[in-house]
Design an enzyme around this catalytic site. Structure first.
Site, PDB file in Angstrom:
ATOM      1  CG  ASN A   9      33.797  46.832  42.340  1.00  0.00           C
ATOM      2  OD1 ASN A   9      33.792  47.929  42.900  1.00  0.00           O
ATOM      3  ND2 ASN A   9      33.081  45.806  42.769  1.00  0.00           N
ATOM      4  CE  LYS A  11      34.934  44.098  45.267  1.00  0.00           C
ATOM      5  NZ  LYS A  11      34.881  42.731  45.744  1.00  0.00           N
ATOM      6  CG  HIS A  96      29.302  44.027  44.107  1.00  0.00           C
ATOM      7  ND1 HIS A  96      29.600  43.353  45.266  1.00  0.00           N
ATOM      8  CD2 HIS A  96      30.318  43.780  43.242  1.00  0.00           C
ATOM      9  CE1 HIS A  96      30.763  42.731  45.102  1.00  0.00           C
ATOM     10  NE2 HIS A  96      31.219  42.965  43.885  1.00  0.00           N
ATOM     11  CD  GLU A  98      32.004  43.145  47.962  1.00  0.00           C
ATOM     12  OE1 GLU A  98      32.193  44.337  47.671  1.00  0.00           O
ATOM     13  OE2 GLU A  98      32.800  42.237  47.656  1.00  0.00           O
ATOM     14  CD  GLU A 168      31.172  40.498  40.394  1.00  0.00           C
ATOM     15  OE1 GLU A 168      32.334  40.743  40.071  1.00  0.00           O
ATOM     16  OE2 GLU A 168      30.565  41.117  41.281  1.00  0.00           O
ATOM     17  N   GLY A 174      36.832  37.662  45.905  1.00  0.00           N
ATOM     18  CA  GLY A 174      37.840  37.980  46.916  1.00  0.00           C
ATOM     19  C   GLY A 174      38.361  36.766  47.670  1.00  0.00           C
ATOM     20  CB  SER A 214      39.290  35.030  42.451  1.00  0.00           C
ATOM     21  OG  SER A 214      38.871  35.213  43.792  1.00  0.00           O
TER      22      SER A 214
END
Ligand code: PGA
Length: 253
Positions: A9, A11, A96, A98, A168, A174, A214
């Protein structure tokens, strides 16, 4: 045996030129040393058509990171599932954390996106996962179950066969703070049980459930060794061909 997948991904990273270079590098490394799992890169919209033209889909598949919740029309700046499909992409990431957190994507909006993606022949990588506060108060199962049922449980088993799940935990994305392999396995087994209750045991057994957060070459093998972890959704480490390939190789004996 259900499908094992490592998906990148990207991003909001990479100029078009840098993205083409990275896709080329990943493609070459997989042609030189065939992967023992399915490998996907999910890129920004602007890269899709160019990347589709240079990858060998025998070793590398392509996906988008999002699509619109409307089919077509006067929605300035949006990109529809049909448009994504027309580039040659096979997958789309939806839900996702985000997108949920920064763009207010609700379970209802995501349900529309999932329906449109599937109707246009895309496979969906659907992300679910709790924030730190929810884990600390022991609510992670409840949260994940609501995310699943809120967007996916009106699908038929036939439609659901084109959905890959990605667990996730938001606190691991991250942050360098990976869930332990045990935490991942515990949640993946819960997700599979929830799918079994809704769609039946055979569907649950056939569902690919990825871990994301991560994931790196140094921890991928331990995570993927767990029985209910079928691969990874990789953010940061998918931006370097060598690291991404290192994670793909975690599936090798
Ligand atoms: P990360 O991101 O690997 O950089 O933690 C994973 C993701 O957001 O899909």
């Amino acid at each position: 045996m259900r499908k094992k997948i490592v998906a990148g991904n990207w991003k909001m990273n990479m100029s078009l030129q840098d993205g083409i270079e990275l896709a080329n590098e990943v493609n070459e490394s997989l042609l030189n040393d065939a992967p023992s799992c399915e490998v996907v890169i999910c890129t920004p919209f602007i890269h899709l058509a160019s990347v589709a033209g240079i990858i060998d889909t025998n070793v590398l598949k392509l996906g988008a990171e999002n699509c619109a919740d409307k089919a077509k029309g006067a929605y300035t700046g949006e990109v529809s599932a049909e448009m994504v499909k027309s580039t040659g992409a096979e997958y789309v990431i939806l839900g996702h954390s985000e997108r949920r957190a920064y763009y207010a994507e609700t379970p209802e909006i995501l349900k529309e996106k999932v329906n449109l993606a599937l109707a246009n022949g895309l496979k969906v990588i659907f992300c679910i996962g709790e924030v730190l506060e929810e884990r600390e108060s022991g609510k992670q199962n409840e949260v994940v179950e609501a995310q699943l049922s809120g967007s996916l449980f009106d699908l038929t088993a036939e439609q659901f066969a084109n959905v890959v799940l990605a667990y996730e935990p938001v606190w691991a994305i991250g942050t360098g703070k990976t869930a332990t392999a045990e935490q991942a396995e515990e949640m993946h087994a819960f997700i599979r049980k929830t799918i079994a209750e809704k769609f039946g045991k055979d569907v649950a057994e056939a569902t690919t459930i990825l871990y994301g957060g991560s994931c790196k070459p140094s921890n991928a093998k331990e995570l993927f060794a767990k029985p209910d972890v079928d691969g990874g959704l990789i953010g940061g480490a998918s931006l370097k061909a060598e690291d991404f390939k290192g994670i793909v190789d975690a599936w090798k004996a």
